[in-house]
Design a protein around this motif. Structure first.
Motif, PDB file in Angstrom:
ATOM      1  N   SER A 236     -27.252   9.641  -1.244  1.00 41.39           N
ATOM      2  CA  SER A 236     -26.861   8.559  -0.332  1.00 41.39           C
ATOM      3  C   SER A 236     -27.169   7.222  -0.985  1.00 41.39           C
ATOM      4  N   TYR A 238     -28.898   3.755  -1.424  1.00 43.19           N
ATOM      5  CA  TYR A 238     -30.209   3.271  -0.983  1.00 43.19           C
ATOM      6  C   TYR A 238     -30.091   1.929  -0.267  1.00 43.19           C
ATOM      7  N   THR A 240     -27.488   0.278   1.011  1.00 45.36           N
ATOM      8  CA  THR A 240     -26.659   0.284   2.216  1.00 45.36           C
ATOM      9  C   THR A 240     -27.393   0.914   3.383  1.00 45.36           C
ATOM     10  N   VAL A 241     -28.067   2.032   3.134  1.00 49.90           N
ATOM     11  CA  VAL A 241     -28.830   2.694   4.197  1.00 49.90           C
ATOM     12  C   VAL A 241     -29.967   1.801   4.680  1.00 49.90           C
ATOM     13  N   ASN A 245     -30.228   0.448   8.475  1.00 45.01           N
ATOM     14  CA  ASN A 245     -31.415   0.773   9.262  1.00 45.01           C
ATOM     15  C   ASN A 245     -32.126  -0.477   9.773  1.00 45.01           C
TER      16      ASN A 245
END
Length: 296
Positions: A236, A238, A240-241, A245
């Motif tokens: 995934s 990093y 962007t997440v 979040n």
């Protein structure tokens, strides 16, 4: 720090952006007041039997429910003001340094005996705290007007219809719910500190289109990271997440809180970490460095 100089610096910011700091909240408050009035005058009047509703509320005496209704009403009233305030904040932070260089007023302001650290700090204070506080003050005036009208209407109805609703009114915890709404100002400012500082950095660095300069690096980073993740078949992205979040409250609001009014503040504070201050502080220092070394 010279308090007189600090006060004058704040007044200078308010004077330069008087139209959005003063007149915009006034116009918004006027619309919030006029819309329900016009809706009532142009509509069919009150669509429900208020006597039956007030009788039902007074008989139930559900104090906790009414307190939650009061908090929901205050939050809904403050929401449009805070949304508009946030939009104005985005404009202010991207324009606060850029406009000074564009109209060459920076030459005059830098001739005054005001340290660059104070200039950067005042702009951050005005945009992060004073600006939304002005909009919240306008919302408070509207709230007081609505409460006054409601009290007058309830007084008339309680006398003419013999309905005892004052007990349920007092159980609404109006003052505490109002103070809780105001107390969310500082957590919001701390949570959005990296955003504010980043926009200020873009404002002082950009030669034109500072807002575009602010969003372009983030957009490019997200796109490049997505390409790398897809090309190397990584688990995934990093950055962007992490970004999603930080602005996602779906998990934060599902926790168990003592009251519904405590939920928003606790949810926001759960996003404020050491990294928030480190990142925001780094952007602020970079803004200060550019102000000192580039004469901006």
């Amino acid at each position: 720090m010279n308090m007189h100089s600090l006060q004058m610096n704040i007044q200078k910011e308010l004077w330069e952006y008087k139209r959005i700091f003063v007149w915009l909240p006034v116009i918004l408050a006027s619309l919030i007041v006029l819309i329900p009035v016009l809706n009532y005058l142009l509509g069919d009047g009150l669509p429900i039997n208020w006597q039956q509703q007030l009788n039902r509320i007074s008989q139930q005496q559900d104090n906790m429910l009414f307190s939650q209704i009061v908090f929901g009403f205050i939050s809904a009233l403050f929401a449009p003001f805070m949304i508009v305030a946030f939009i104005v904040q985005l404009y202010y932070f991207t324009a606060c340094f850029f406009d000074e260089r564009r109209d060459l007023s920076i030459v005059f302001w830098r001739s005054l005996p005001v340290p660059d650290s104070q200039t950067v700090g005042v702009k951050l204070l005005v945009g992060a705290i004073i600006l939304p506080a002005i909009f919240m003050l306008a919302a408070t005036m509207v709230l007081l007007l609505f409460v006054l009208v409601a009290l007058i209407a309830c007084t008339v109805l309680s006398v003419s219809q013999n309905i005892d609703i004052w007990g349920i009114w007092l159980s609404g915890e109006w003052i505490s719910n109002f103070l809780i709404t105001w107390s969310s100002l500082l957590p919001l400012s701390l949570w959005l500190l990296p955003v504010y500082a980043w926009l200020m950095l873009a404002s002082i660095y950009a030669k034109k289109a500072p807002f575009l300069l602010a969003i372009l690096p983030v957009t490019i980073l997200v796109i490049v990271e997505a390409i790398i993740v897809e090309y190397f078949n990584l688990a995934s992205p990093y950055f962007t997440v992490m970004l999603v979040n930080y602005f996602d409250f779906s998990n934060a609001i599902t926790g168990q809180y003592t009251s519904i009014s405590a939920m928003p503040i606790n949810a926001i504070m759960s996003k404020v970490t050491v990294g928030t201050f480190v990142l925001g502080g780094s952007f602020i220092y970079a803004t200060y460095w550019l102000r000192v070394n580039r004469g901006q």
